[in-house]
Design a protein around this motif. Sequence first.
Motif, PDB file in Angstrom:
ATOM      1  N   GLU A 147      43.059  46.747  51.197  1.00 20.89           N
ATOM      2  CA  GLU A 147      42.811  46.126  52.501  1.00 20.89           C
ATOM      3  C   GLU A 147      42.181  44.743  52.398  1.00 20.89           C
ATOM      4  OE1 GLU A 147      44.061  47.595  54.959  1.00 20.89           O
ATOM      5  OE2 GLU A 147      44.182  49.706  54.390  1.00 20.89           O
ATOM      6  N   ASP A 158      45.988  50.456  64.287  1.00 17.76           N
ATOM      7  CA  ASP A 158      47.266  50.665  63.607  1.00 17.76           C
ATOM      8  C   ASP A 158      47.885  52.005  63.985  1.00 17.76           C
ATOM      9  OD1 ASP A 158      47.501  48.415  61.384  1.00 17.76           O
ATOM     10  OD2 ASP A 158      45.396  49.011  61.516  1.00 17.76           O
ATOM     11  N   SER A 196      50.430  49.443  67.890  1.00 19.53           N
ATOM     12  CA  SER A 196      49.580  48.655  66.993  1.00 19.53           C
ATOM     13  C   SER A 196      49.192  47.332  67.650  1.00 19.53           C
ATOM     14  CB  SER A 196      50.307  48.356  65.681  1.00 19.53           C
ATOM     15  OG  SER A 196      50.507  49.537  64.956  1.00 19.53           O
ATOM     16  N   ARG A 232      44.045  40.909  67.355  1.00 20.64           N
ATOM     17  CA  ARG A 232      42.848  41.417  66.660  1.00 20.64           C
ATOM     18  C   ARG A 232      41.754  40.354  66.633  1.00 20.64           C
ATOM     19  NH1 ARG A 232      44.795  45.856  62.243  1.00 20.64           N
ATOM     20  NH2 ARG A 232      46.678  46.379  63.378  1.00 20.64           N
ATOM     21  N   GLU A 278      36.350  50.917  64.410  1.00 25.36           N
ATOM     22  CA  GLU A 278      37.755  50.850  63.993  1.00 25.36           C
ATOM     23  C   GLU A 278      38.113  52.118  63.226  1.00 25.36           C
ATOM     24  OE1 GLU A 278      38.791  47.848  61.046  1.00 25.36           O
ATOM     25  OE2 GLU A 278      40.869  47.829  61.800  1.00 25.36           O
ATOM     26  N   ASN A 303      41.067  54.144  61.303  1.00 25.45           N
ATOM     27  CA  ASN A 303      42.324  53.732  60.669  1.00 25.45           C
ATOM     28  C   ASN A 303      42.951  54.815  59.790  1.00 25.45           C
ATOM     29  OD1 ASN A 303      44.460  52.232  59.730  1.00 25.45           O
ATOM     30  ND2 ASN A 303      43.259  51.078  58.237  1.00 25.45           N
ATOM     31  N   GLY A 317      47.141  53.472  58.996  1.00 24.20           N
ATOM     32  CA  GLY A 317      47.501  52.088  58.685  1.00 24.20           C
ATOM     33  C   GLY A 317      48.472  51.933  57.521  1.00 24.20           C
ATOM     34  N   THR A 332      43.116  44.663  58.676  1.00 25.44           N
ATOM     35  CA  THR A 332      42.278  45.497  59.536  1.00 25.44           C
ATOM     36  C   THR A 332      41.274  44.605  60.268  1.00 25.44           C
ATOM     37  OG1 THR A 332      40.650  45.814  57.798  1.00 25.44           O
ATOM     38  CG2 THR A 332      42.412  47.437  57.920  1.00 25.44           C
ATOM     39  N   TYR A 374      33.696  50.649  60.316  1.00 23.04           N
ATOM     40  CA  TYR A 374      35.038  51.063  59.889  1.00 23.04           C
ATOM     41  C   TYR A 374      35.038  52.551  59.543  1.00 23.04           C
ATOM     42  CZ  TYR A 374      39.485  50.888  57.299  1.00 23.04           C
ATOM     43  OH  TYR A 374      40.770  51.084  56.865  1.00 23.04           O
TER      44      TYR A 374
END
Lengths: 444, 444
Positions: B105, B197, B205, B211, B227, B229, B232, B244, B256
Motif C-alpha cells: 500500500e 474500496d 469505490s 479521496r 478507513e 479496507n 481493496g 488508500t 486504518y
Amino acid sequence: MSADEHVDLTVADLHPALGDPALTSMNFLNEVSERYPAAVSLAAGRPYEEFFDLAAVHRHLDTFHRHLVDDLGHPPEQALRLLLQYGRTKGIVHHLIARNLAVDEGITVDPEDVVVTVGCQEAMFLVLRALRAGPTDVLLAVAPTYVGLTGAARLVDLPVWPVAGGPTGIDLADLAAQVRRARAAGLRPRACYVMPDFANPSGVSIDTAHRRRLLDLAAREDLLLLEDNPYGLFHSDDGPRPPTLKALDTGRRVVYLGSFAKTVLPGVRVGYVVADQRVAGPDGRVGPLADQLAMIKSMVTVNTSPIAQAVIGGRLLEHGCSLVAANTRERSAYTRNLRHLVAGLTRRFPDQPDRPDGPAVRWTVPAGGFFVVVTVPFPVDDALLDRSARDYGVLWTPMAHFYDDSAPVCALRLSVSAVTPEQIDVGLDRLAVLITDELVRRTG
Amino acid sequence: MSADEHVDLTVADLHPALGDPALTSMNFLNEVSERYPAAVSLAAGRPYEEFFDLAAVHRHLDTFHRHLVDDLGHPPEQALRLLLQYGRTKGIVHHLIARNLAVDEGITVDPEDVVVTVGCQEAMFLVLRALRAGPTDVLLAVAPTYVGLTGAARLVDLPVWPVAGGPTGIDLADLAAQVRRARAAGLRPRACYVMPDFANPSGVSIDTAHRRRLLDLAAREDLLLLEDNPYGLFHSDDGPRPPTLKALDTGRRVVYLGSFAKTVLPGVRVGYVVADQRVAGPDGRVGPLADQLAMIKSMVTVNTSPIAQAVIGGRLLEHGCSLVAANTRERSAYTRNLRHLVAGLTRRFPDQPDRPDGPAVRWTVPAGGFFVVVTVPFPVDDALLDRSARDYGVLWTPMAHFYDDSAPVCALRLSVSAVTPEQIDVGLDRLAVLITDELVRRTG
C-alpha cells in the motif's frame, strides 16, 4: 518525543475508562516487568512453561480435525470449512466443553448454553455488557477483586461495589447488606462476581457449606452469581475438590466463566461462558442467555478462532475430555512450588517478635492455586514495587491494585505459577532483604 | 419449550442493543441460511474456499516460529513463550503488518502504532469504545453501512448518523452538512466511517481525486476518518489501485482498519488497526492512540491469540509480506465470478421495457470486490428473502439491512465470493424466476 510535538487528542476526549486506575494499573505492572527483565518475577499469574510444546499444538489441531471427520461425520470439505471459514458465533468445541464439565465437575450443561469466547476475559466482558442495561445498574464483586473484572466493568460504565471477602471467601452478611443498600439507593444489583476456588488475588477458597449458603442468599435476593473458575483444578491436597457453584446450582442462578489459559495454554486465547438462564424476547420467544451473549459477541469478535478452538478441542479429546487428567504434571509443579514458597517464607521470617497485633510479617497458606498473600506492617505501593524491581531484583504485585479505591494496603501478592523452586529461593531471599530493609527504615 | 416455562430474564432487562435490529438482523440472516442449507447462497461475503489448506496452516505456524528464532534471534524458550504464553497486548506480528502495508500500500507505519486484533470487528469495536466519551458523541458513516459497524456502535451507545454515499462513494456536501447539523445540535461528531474500496454492501469505490477532497474536508472539519479496507486487493482490472486514504494521509486524520479474513483466512480471526494519532495523557505523556486502544483491548480479549497471529505471520513471510502476491489465485477467482455474475444478469434481464425511470431491474458493475447490488421495482424485505430461500432455493441479502432505519429499500446484495460459476448460474436462474414472479404478482 519532543515537547512541542503536535497532539491530536487528549485522554480526556476519550472514554473515561482510559484514565481509570482499573485500566492503567495493568499497564503499569506490565511496564515494570518489562523495564526489569532480569528481576525474578513472583508477580505474573502465568502458567508454568516447562511443558510448553509446539508439536502438541500441531497434534491437537489434527486430532480435532480427525474428530470432525471421523466422530462427527463431516465430509472433508465441511471439516475444512469449520476450521478455516467464518463460523458459528457460539463456537465449535461447545460439545467437548460440555463433556469436560460433566467429566471434571459433574456439571450437566446443554452445549447450546455455552459460548466459546476469546479467553475468559471476553466471557466476562460479554456478560457485563449484557447485564448493564442502564445507569442504575451496579455489579457486586468480592474484594479484593481480579482487576480484569473491574476493567471490563469500566468499559461498559458499570459501577463495581465491593463485598467483603474475609476468611470464608465471601462475607454473606455484607453481601446482603450491600444488596439492600443498593436497592435502597434506587440501584439495581445485577449480579455478584465471585471466584470460589483459590481466588485471584486472595488465594482463599469457599467451603461447600458456605457455597450452599451463598446460593440460598442469591435465590432469596434474586441475584445472579458470576462464578469465575480459572484455578479450581490446581488443589495441592488429595482430598475431593468442593463442587463448583454451578454444580450446586438448581435455580439457574450461576453464570459460569471458564478459562483454558491455565489448563491448556494462554496462547490459544480460548475461554467460555455457560449461561443457561432463560431469556424471553419481545416476541415471546425464549432462549438461553448464551444466545444474547452470542449476539453481543458477533459485534465484538464475530467468533472465536476455530483454529484456536481446535487446539483446545484436540487437547480435550486426547485426555477423554478431562483437564484433571491432562494437568497431572502441571498440578504437581504448582503444588511443589506452593509448598516451597510457604516453607521458604517460614524459614525467612522464623522468629518474629511477639506483638499485640500478631507477627509483623504474615502470609496465607492456600490449599492450592497460584497465589500467596503476604501482609507486612507498612503500606505496599507502586513506588515500593519499582524500588523492589530496580534495587532488589524481585517482582510481585501490590495488593492495592485489586481494591477499587486508593486506600493504602499493607500486603502484596506472590505467584508461584511461572517459576522454578530455585527462582522462588532467589526471589524470596531478595524479598526478605527488601522487607527487612523497609522495616528498619520505617521503625529505626 | 413449554409455554409455562420459567423465565429468568427478559431482553428488556439487558443492554438495549440486544433488542436492536443492528444486532438481530445479522442473527436473522444466519438463521435463514441455516434453515435452508440446500439453497444456493449469493448472500455470504465469505472468501473463496477452493484453496483452503490445513497443511498450509501448519506450515505458516512453523514458518513464523523459525522467523522468531532465525530472523529475530529469540532463544528457543523465548520463541515458544511468545507463541504459547500470555503476551504483548498490541500483538507480535506488528512488524510484519507494517512491512505488508509498505509493500502493498505504500503506507509507512511505525509498528508501535499497530494493534493486532481479533479480526477487524474487534478493531472497530476498540476504536468506537475509545471515541465514545459521553452522550453527546456521534459517529458518521457512509450509508448503506456495514452492519458490523452499526452493531459495534450500538454496544457502546454511540449513535450512527448516515452520510449519503451516492455514485462517488461519499457525498461530501452531505458529510459537511451532517457535521454542521450535529454541531449545531450540541453534538460532537467523532469520526466518519468509510470503506473506500468496493464497499460492503454497495460495491462502490471512491476515486483518488475524491479521496483527496475527503481528506481535505476532514482536516477542515477536524474530523477523524475510519478507513475500513477488507476488499481493496480484489480489483478486477489490471490498472493501478487507487491509494488508500491512509497512504494519502499527511495529517494523522485516518485510523486504518485492516482485515486478514479475506486475504488470508477468516478462521484465524486476526485483523488490526493502525492508530498513529498522538494522544496526550493527564500526566502530559504523549503516545499513539494505539496504546489507548491496547488498554481497552486488555479488558476485552487480553491479547490476540499468538498462535493465530503466527499463521498470519507465516503467510506474510512466505510471500515477501505481500498479500497482493499471496492472493493471485483468489483475485482471479473473484474477477471471474464477478464477470460471470454481471454477464449472467445481463443475459437474464436483456430487453427490459423502456420506462421513464429506467429499466425495471438494474445492477451495479463494480471494478472489483465481492458485491453487486441489484435494484428492483419493489421493496425487498426479510419476508421475500425467506420465500426466496424456501420456494426458490436462492439466498441473497436485503439491502434494507444496511440502512439504520425501517424505510423500505428496493434492492438486494449479491455476493460472488464463496461460489463457483456453476452455482452463480443456478442462483441467478432462481433469482430471475423470483423477480419475474414478483413483478407479475405486483403488476398484474
